[in-house]
Design an enzyme around this catalytic site. Structure first.
Site, PDB file in Angstrom:
ATOM      1  N   GLU A 137      67.828 -66.275   0.432  1.00 34.81           N
ATOM      2  CA  GLU A 137      66.767 -67.204   0.864  1.00 34.81           C
ATOM      3  C   GLU A 137      65.814 -67.346  -0.317  1.00 34.81           C
ATOM      4  OE1 GLU A 137      64.525 -66.113   4.314  1.00 34.81           O
ATOM      5  OE2 GLU A 137      63.556 -68.077   4.460  1.00 34.81           O
TER       6      GLU A 137
ATOM      7  N   GLN B 109      63.106 -56.137   7.185  1.00 36.44           N
ATOM      8  CA  GLN B 109      62.326 -57.197   6.518  1.00 36.44           C
ATOM      9  C   GLN B 109      61.914 -56.835   5.091  1.00 36.44           C
ATOM     10  OE1 GLN B 109      60.478 -60.560   7.693  1.00 36.44           O
ATOM     11  NE2 GLN B 109      60.920 -60.347   5.511  1.00 36.44           N
TER      12      GLN B 109
ATOM     13  N   HIS C 288      69.430 -68.081  15.103  1.00 39.62           N
ATOM     14  CA  HIS C 288      68.585 -67.361  14.128  1.00 39.62           C
ATOM     15  C   HIS C 288      67.115 -67.533  14.487  1.00 39.62           C
ATOM     16  CE1 HIS C 288      67.956 -65.735   9.913  1.00 39.62           C
ATOM     17  NE2 HIS C 288      66.737 -66.023  10.336  1.00 39.62           N
TER      18      HIS C 288
ATOM     19  N   HIS D  73      69.985 -62.094   6.247  1.00 35.18           N
ATOM     20  CA  HIS D  73      69.270 -63.084   5.460  1.00 35.18           C
ATOM     21  C   HIS D  73      69.860 -62.964   4.059  1.00 35.18           C
ATOM     22  CE1 HIS D  73      66.556 -62.922   8.835  1.00 35.18           C
ATOM     23  NE2 HIS D  73      65.747 -63.820   8.302  1.00 35.18           N
TER      24      HIS D  73
ATOM     25  N   HIS E 108      63.078 -65.223  15.108  1.00 36.52           N
ATOM     26  CA  HIS E 108      62.282 -63.993  14.936  1.00 36.52           C
ATOM     27  C   HIS E 108      61.309 -63.889  16.104  1.00 36.52           C
ATOM     28  CE1 HIS E 108      63.575 -63.043  10.755  1.00 36.52           C
ATOM     29  NE2 HIS E 108      63.859 -64.331  10.782  1.00 36.52           N
TER      30      HIS E 108
ATOM     31  N   ASP F 144      64.610 -70.306  13.582  1.00 34.09           N
ATOM     32  CA  ASP F 144      64.023 -69.290  12.701  1.00 34.09           C
ATOM     33  C   ASP F 144      62.628 -68.863  13.157  1.00 34.09           C
ATOM     34  OD1 ASP F 144      63.934 -67.478  10.641  1.00 34.09           O
ATOM     35  OD2 ASP F 144      63.892 -68.941   9.019  1.00 34.09           O
TER      36      ASP F 144
HETATM   37 FE   FE2 Z   1      64.886 -65.582   9.355  1.00 38.67          FE
END
Ligand code: FE2
Length: 422
Positions: free
Chosen positions: A213, A152, A57, A210, A59, A309
């Site tokens: 979260e 996102q 995971h 996701h 970005h 992440d």
């Molecule tokens: Fe993430």
């Protein structure tokens, strides 16, 4: 003549030391003693040899953008998303690519050779999608990159969000992403899950959302994602990332949820560095840790992996893309320091991550591609304790990175050397 021979290796799967023979980019023999001549060899001297680290995971479109256009003052997920939305219109393909490629040199040096990266598909230009597809192609000799179409700002919350996500998949993105807890309502979160899973089902793709979260114990999108995973028969093709709300959920509810997750085959990812940094920000004292219930999910039979992440972006100002740092943080925050838990933690940044990514031929076994990392450590616990240097990083039988062993010289009325492997 062998191409390469690693002597005196410790493997997590065996008690005795072994030699590892490599030919034509593959492991061809693993045995207590191999005497065949080799073009090159390395004496591991009992050090741990593990398969490459897997970051399941990440970005990569946002990495190394720290401070652009400003720093996250509140340390919250939501301010991070706001800063990223301010940066998005300013992104250039050249800058995103240069940052991604620089990050990957760090990854390789740390032995992280398999990465699942999310890419934001709510930017109408899909600029970062094109860049990361290029990076995946240009780096495939050295790194396995899997790309997730990540909406996102919410696939339903964003004008044209569905079309943008489908366009990203048409370009060659591997995995369907989502963010149900960021949609406008709980109902729209559920609707987004159903639509995204149906897209994955019809296209034969993996799913990684996701999910929850949040510190809100009533953020229960994992329930619907589990339901759709089972209803559509997607099983191990689906992963739920973060699941931080589970930290705060009612225990009775979790006792019902975990068996349903196990039954569906869904997999889970926790991101310890980012979760401990971002969660609990609305608490006074006591402050919740906010990590999902990892030992309990493992106990229930749900596969769990760890992700890094972020590295130096709007959500996290630190990091070197060292997956052992992730596991080290997990050991503390999850209170997983039992002797037998050390190897489980290492599995979560290696083989369990490979299972999340549905990788084939992963691991140090005869016949598999010769990808491995030699650590300056002799056990799983020492790998966590020392976060040791990667003496060698091998990909397809070739050494692609190396770091000299670390030793300290101590002068206390006479010089003494300290070897950090003991
Ligand atoms: Fe993430």
């Amino acid at each position: 003549m062998l191409d390469y021979l690693i002597k005196n290796a410790t493997l997590s799967t065996r008690k005795d030391r072994v030699d590892i023979a490599i030919e034509n980019g593959r492991f061809v023999e693993i045995a207590p003693q191999i005497d065949a001549p080799a073009n090159d060899q390395f004496d591991a001297d009992g050090c741990l040899v593990c398969p490459p680290f897997v970051d399941s995971h990440f970005h990569m479109d946002a990495t190394l953008s720290l401070g652009l256009p400003r720093y996250n003052q509140s340390g919250t997920l939501l301010e991070g998303i706001q800063i990223w939305s301010e940066l998005k219109p300013e992104l250039t393909a050249e800058a995103v690519k240069q940052r991604a490629l620089e990050l990957l040199t760090w990854s390789i040096a740390k032995g992280t050779l398999c990465i699942r990266t999310h890419v934001d598909v709510t930017d109408p230009s899909l600029l970062a999608v094109d860049v990361l597809l290029e990076v995946r192609e240009e780096m495939k000799e050295w790194i396995d990159l899997q790309i997730v179409a990540f909406p996102q700002d919410g696939v339903l919350r964003t004008d044209g969000g569905k079309e943008l996500l489908l366009r990203a998949l048409d370009k060659g993105v591997d995995v369907v992403g989502g963010i149900p807890h960021f949609e406008r309502t709980m109902a729209q979160g559920s609707e987004s899950i159903s639509w995204l899973c149906s897209v994955a089902e019809s296209r034969g793709l993996l799913v990684d959302m996701h999910c929850d979260e949040s510190d809100d114990p009533l953020s229960r999108h994992i329930e619907h994602l589990t339901y759709e995973t089972r209803r559509m028969g997607l099983g191990k093709r689906v992963t739920a990332s973060h699941l931080t709300s589970m930290h705060s959920m009612d225990n009775y509810y979790v006792s019902k949820l975990l068996p349903l997750m196990a039954e569906s085959g869904i997999q889970a990812i926790s991101n310890p560095l980012i979760n401990i940094h971002l969660q609990g920000r609305h608490d006074t004292y006591p402050k919740r840790r906010g990590l999902t219930r990892v030992p309990e999910m493992l106990e229930a039979g749900v596969n769990v992996a760890f992700g890094h992440d972020c590295v130096m972006d709007p959500w996290y100002p630190m990091g070197t893309h060292d997956m052992l740092e992730v596991a080290h943080m997990a050991a503390h925050c999850l209170q997983m320091m039992g002797a037998s838990q050390a190897s489980t933690l290492v599995d979560m940044v290696t083989s369990r991550g490979a299972a999340v990514m549905n990788l084939e031929g992963y691991g140090i076994e005869v016949g598999n591609q010769a990808d491995c990392v030699v650590l300056q450590a002799k056990s799983a616990m020492d790998a966590l304790r020392l976060k040791p240097v990667r003496l060698l990083v091998m990909r397809k039988g070739k050494i692609i990175a190396s770091t000299p062993p670390v030793k300290a010289t101590i002068n206390l009325n006479g010089i003494q050397e300290v070897n950090f492997t003991i």
